[in-house]
Design a protein around this motif. Structure first.
Motif, PDB file in Angstrom:
ATOM      1  N   MET A  49      12.019   9.163  -2.040  1.00 42.63           N
ATOM      2  CA  MET A  49      13.146  10.099  -2.152  1.00 42.63           C
ATOM      3  C   MET A  49      12.964  11.050  -3.342  1.00 42.63           C
ATOM      4  O   MET A  49      13.506  12.158  -3.373  1.00 42.63           O
ATOM      5  CB  MET A  49      14.456   9.338  -2.322  1.00 42.63           C
ATOM      6  N   SER A  50      12.200  10.619  -4.339  1.00 43.44           N
ATOM      7  CA  SER A  50      12.005  11.440  -5.532  1.00 43.44           C
ATOM      8  C   SER A  50      11.118  12.647  -5.265  1.00 43.44           C
ATOM      9  O   SER A  50      10.951  13.493  -6.149  1.00 43.44           O
ATOM     10  CB  SER A  50      11.380  10.592  -6.657  1.00 43.44           C
ATOM     11  N   LEU A  51      10.557  12.755  -4.056  1.00 44.19           N
ATOM     12  CA  LEU A  51       9.709  13.901  -3.741  1.00 44.19           C
ATOM     13  C   LEU A  51      10.531  15.180  -3.584  1.00 44.19           C
ATOM     14  O   LEU A  51       9.972  16.275  -3.569  1.00 44.19           O
ATOM     15  CB  LEU A  51       8.902  13.634  -2.466  1.00 44.19           C
ATOM     16  N   GLY A  52      11.841  15.037  -3.428  1.00 47.63           N
ATOM     17  CA  GLY A  52      12.639  16.264  -3.396  1.00 47.63           C
ATOM     18  C   GLY A  52      13.616  16.348  -2.258  1.00 47.63           C
ATOM     19  O   GLY A  52      13.693  15.483  -1.377  1.00 47.63           O
TER      20      GLY A  52
ATOM     21  N   LEU B  87       0.836  -1.207   0.000  1.00 46.62           N
ATOM     22  CA  LEU B  87       0.000   0.000   0.000  1.00 46.62           C
ATOM     23  C   LEU B  87       0.867   1.252   0.000  1.00 46.62           C
ATOM     24  O   LEU B  87       0.637   2.192  -0.782  1.00 46.62           O
ATOM     25  CB  LEU B  87      -0.917  -0.006   1.225  1.00 46.62           C
ATOM     26  N   TYR B  88       1.879   1.274   0.863  1.00 47.05           N
ATOM     27  CA  TYR B  88       2.736   2.461   0.961  1.00 47.05           C
ATOM     28  C   TYR B  88       3.546   2.655  -0.317  1.00 47.05           C
ATOM     29  O   TYR B  88       3.807   3.799  -0.722  1.00 47.05           O
ATOM     30  CB  TYR B  88       3.655   2.342   2.163  1.00 47.05           C
TER      31      TYR B  88
ATOM     32  N   GLY C 121       4.401  12.295   2.430  1.00 53.73           N
ATOM     33  CA  GLY C 121       5.593  11.488   2.216  1.00 53.73           C
ATOM     34  C   GLY C 121       6.370  11.274   3.496  1.00 53.73           C
ATOM     35  O   GLY C 121       6.882  10.170   3.757  1.00 53.73           O
ATOM     36  N   LYS C 122       6.477  12.311   4.331  1.00 51.19           N
ATOM     37  CA  LYS C 122       7.174  12.175   5.609  1.00 51.19           C
ATOM     38  C   LYS C 122       6.450  11.199   6.541  1.00 51.19           C
ATOM     39  O   LYS C 122       7.084  10.430   7.270  1.00 51.19           O
ATOM     40  CB  LYS C 122       7.299  13.546   6.280  1.00 51.19           C
TER      41      LYS C 122
ATOM     42  N   ALA D 291       3.552   5.893  -2.638  1.00 52.72           N
ATOM     43  CA  ALA D 291       4.793   6.564  -3.027  1.00 52.72           C
ATOM     44  C   ALA D 291       4.811   6.827  -4.530  1.00 52.72           C
ATOM     45  O   ALA D 291       5.228   7.907  -4.985  1.00 52.72           O
ATOM     46  CB  ALA D 291       5.997   5.718  -2.612  1.00 52.72           C
ATOM     47  N   ILE D 292       4.352   5.860  -5.303  1.00 50.78           N
ATOM     48  CA  ILE D 292       4.286   6.023  -6.761  1.00 50.78           C
ATOM     49  C   ILE D 292       3.286   7.122  -7.123  1.00 50.78           C
ATOM     50  O   ILE D 292       3.538   7.977  -7.978  1.00 50.78           O
ATOM     51  CB  ILE D 292       3.911   4.697  -7.431  1.00 50.78           C
TER      52      ILE D 292
END
Length: 784
Positions: free
Chosen positions: A740-743, A686-687, A709-710, A691-692
């Protein structure tokens, strides 16, 4: 003591016979890859003749069968079976396969490959490819204990006594547990996968308590305290099954085509079969007869008692079939025909031990295989050695040996492909297992590799050329198989596997394995109980039962991938039906409804669009059902989380999952139990899907997404730190790495608290798999 001879050959199965049981002289049970369990009842004694009936008919391979002895409430005992659909069926002998089972035991996440019942009738134990064994209470039919700590498939289970359970594992270890789930100790000493266990009678000269065997071809005798007291050598390949006769003699079967009888530490009889694999053997404790199940689709009964042996012409036909069988050259090693003795050797020399095999150059130039029989004091013909050919009609050399096929398997771009050698005489699963072990790959890839072998050798037979399957080149233009790529010949599994770069993940995952027929039967069975109890508000009426039936075909098509996720009217009605059951049925009866619901969330956007009469959503319904408030029913929670995960299969589902994030996260985070493997995998799946969703949104840098995301990262770190299950750890790491791709803000937060670093260090020590190492390496590169 006289030798065993054929008593009966039972021929009704349409595929390999993988499991057998011999409860009493008048009943034989068999399980097959043809998805059936068959009961063979003795109807005539001299010569023996059996009547066959189908006890159970599933939707996939059935690999294990066991018998629960007669007890209060079950005067005829119970037949237990399990297989690829992960469900253990408990059924009374004599019941038709289309009637309700006594119980359907749900909990395993992968193929059920081992079953046993305790002699005191209190519990059943099961083993699975999901790296766990489970203890089930008889009567209440719920999982009483989860036996954890295995680092591979649990191939064998033994209900030794009322206080002791023994497991045999692909990690080469034997483990002792109590039925309450308490781990006692580990026994090491096997050099390969442990495939079989059996209890040994107290009169055995070794003083052993039990025996084990497996891929190294050795039978080992053990005390319960872990002391090895003996070894039996004779098998020339994998040993699949063990049994103990009332005389104290052991019986074994394996990949070398034989059943062997052992007295003390000596093999006293070898029964060669006209098959590649003798998958299973069992003994009747009342009369000492034995039964085998083999890859030639046949069940065979053998007896020492002359009155229970088959007519002479039937025995002769069996022996002739062994003599006329073709033995692939690779099974007997390098044969140098010019150096072999001629037929005169058979008259001049005696064998040195039971089961000894020699090659003879026959007068016609062929090579015959002969086996020494101590009982008959003569050499017995067991077949003719032949070359096996693959798709080109020629053998391929690899590491000094000839193979029908040598496939190239790409692991990483820029690196040479791994070689996957395969002979037609091999079992695809065994070849896949060896490939995985030789290259230190995760056992979770076993199905994918075995399916690839099976698909790409269809139509090939021993001794003749074969053509590849019709249609496009199954290997692609480069004649290479890439695990994880979608082709008609190489089915993909849930996660992209063995790829050079994993992060960020971009493909949503779903969990859709199911046996619809079994789930439907369970719903009908529980509905009948509610009707008998007079619960009019909960019970399904005739119209609702018709809805249940109508939804099966479109749902089955969705699971098979032959339809797209659309708003099918039958599926839409099915969503309403499932929500009725989830919200109105008692907690102890919600499981099959939740199972159907998680399939529907993947199959149709109607699930995401659901509204109750008062306007409540699917998520509202699961909140009101109090599924997440009942920690004593982790399987209910697990299926609800799977339903959330499967929402990502449709666009409407992704919109709903995004809108309902706060509620879903609160429910899941507050109820996730990392000691339950299936629940942990559902949560990490699910997580990962979330994330995707976040990283592929039009603006992943917006504040609400970063904050979410956090939240996910915080819980993922706790999961990775607290679980040792390889699949859960892997999915958790992939989800964390994708986030990690969130920035930079999220990466800085992760770097500053070092929680993920500590979790990865622990994961590296706990789970030594290349894929774990690979994804951790990618995450660390993102943090630098």
């Amino acid at each position: 003591m006289s030798d065993f001879k054929l008593s009966a050959s039972l021929e009704e199965h349409d595929d390999d016979v993988r499991g057998v049981a011999f409860p009493h002289p008048k009943l034989v049970l068999s399980a097959s890859r043809d998805a059936t369990v068959r009961a063979w009842k003795l109807v005539e004694k001299e010569p023996p003749r059996y009547d066959c009936s189908v006890s159970s008919h599933g939707s996939a391979f059935i690999n294990a069968v066991a018998y629960y002895p007669p007890a209060k409430g079950y005067p005829d005992g119970l037949i237990l079976s399990g297989g690829k659909d992960t469900i253990i069926e408990v059924r009374e002998p004599g019941r038709e396969p289309n009637t309700d089972a006594e119980a359907l035991l749900l909990g395993h996440a992968h193929n059920v490959c081992a079953l046993d019942a305790s002699s005191d009738g209190k519990y059943i134990v099961s083993g699975s490819w999901d790296s766990s064994a489970r203890v089930w209470g008889v009567g209440k039919w719920e999982c009483d204990a989860l036996l954890e700590g295995h680092q591979g498939s649990v191939w064998a289970v033994l209900a030794y006594d009322q206080d002791t359970i023994i497991t045999g594992c692909a990690d080469q270890s034997i483990r002792i547990f109590s039925p309450t789930g308490k781990f006692v100790h580990t026994i090491k000493g096997s050099t390969d996968v442990v495939r079989a266990l059996c209890r040994i009678v107290s009169s055995h000269p070794s003083g052993a308590d039990f025996a084990s065997a497996g891929n190294d071809g050795v039978i080992r005798l053990w005390k319960l305290n872990g002391k090895q007291v003996g070894e039996l050598h004779g098998h020339e390949s994998f040993i699949y099954s063990l049994a103990c006769l009332p005389t104290g003699e052991l019986v074994s079967s394996g990949e070398d085509r034989t059943v062997r009888i052992w007295k003390g530490n000596e093999c006293i009889q070898t029964i060669t079969h006209p098959a590649i694999s003798v998958w299973a053997v069992a003994a009747c404790l009342e009369n000492g007869d034995i039964v085998s199940g083999a890859s030639d689709k046949k069940v065979r009964v053998f007896s020492r008692a002359k009155e229970r042996q088959a007519a002479q012409e039937v025995v002769q036909a069996f022996e002739d079939s062994v003599r006329s069988s073709s033995i692939p050259k690779q099974q007997v090693g390098d044969v140098q025909k010019e150096k072999l003795p001629g037929p005169e050797f058979l008259q001049q020399k005696s064998g040195t031990k039971e089961g000894q095999v020699i090659m003879i150059k026959e007068d016609d130039g062929s090579v015959g295989a002969y086996q020494w029989s101590q009982g008959a004091q003569s050499w017995m013909s067991i077949g003719t050695v032949v070359d096996a050919v693959g798709s080109s009609g020629k053998k391929t050399d690899y590491l000094g040996k000839d193979y029908d096929y040598v496939f190239d398997v790409d692991i990483e771009d820029g690196k040479p492909p791994l070689k996957l050698p395969y002979n037609l005489s091999q079992n695809p699963y065994e070849a896949a297992t060896k490939f995985i072990q030789d290259n230190e790959l995760p056992v979770t890839y076993l199905d994918q590799v075995a399916n690839f072998i099976t698909t790409n050798t269809q139509g090939a037979t021993l001794g003749q050329s074969s053509q590849g399957p019709a249609g496009s080149d199954p290997l692609g233009t480069e004649s290479r198989y890439r695990p994880g790529e979608s082709t008609s010949a190489a089915p993909t599994s849930a996660l992209p596997q063995l790829r050079p770069k994993i992060l960020p993940q971009t493909s949503y995952l779903s969990i859709k394995t199911a046996n619809l027929r079994t789930i439907r039967k369970k719903v009908e069975e529980l509905n009948a109980q509610l009707s008998n109890e007079g619960d009019a508000d909960a019970v399904l009426n005739t119209s609702q039962l018709a809805t249940l039936e109508a939804m099966m075909k479109p749902l089955e098509q969705s699971l098979a991938g032959t339809s797209t996720a659309t708003v099918d009217e039958a599926l839409q009605d099915g969503v309403n039906l499932c929500m009725h059951m989830v919200t109105r049925w008692p907690a102890g009866q919600q499981l099959p409804a939740l199972d159907l619901l998680r399939l529907l969330t993947a199959a149709t956007p109607a699930a995401a669009s659901y509204r109750s009469p008062d306007g409540g959503t699917l998520v509202d319904g699961l909140v009101n059902s109090k599924v997440f408030e009942d920690p004593d029913r982790p399987n209910n929670i697990m299926l609800a989380v799977r339903a959330f995960s499967n929402l990502f299969e449709t666009m409407q589902g992704r919109i709903t999952a995004n809108r309902e994030f706060d509620t879903i996260y609160t429910l899941v985070e507050g109820s996730a139990d990392t000691s339950n493997r299936n629940l942990t995998i559902a949560v990490t799946t699910l997580y990962l899907n979330y994330a995707i969703l976040f990283t592929t949104s039009p603006d992943p840098s917006q504040r609400s997404i970063i904050d979410r995301g956090k939240m996910l990262m915080d819980h993922l770190i706790r999961i990775i730190q607290s679980t040792v299950d390889s699949e859960a750890v892997y999915r958790g790491l992939v989800a964390a790495g994708t986030l990690m791709s969130l920035g930079e803000e999220l990466r800085k937060t992760v770097k500053s608290n070092r929680g993920l670093d500590e979790a990865m260090e622990k994961a590296e020590k706990a789970v030594k798999e290349p894929r774990i190492k690979g994804v951790i390496g990618e995450i660390r590169s993102l943090l630098t």
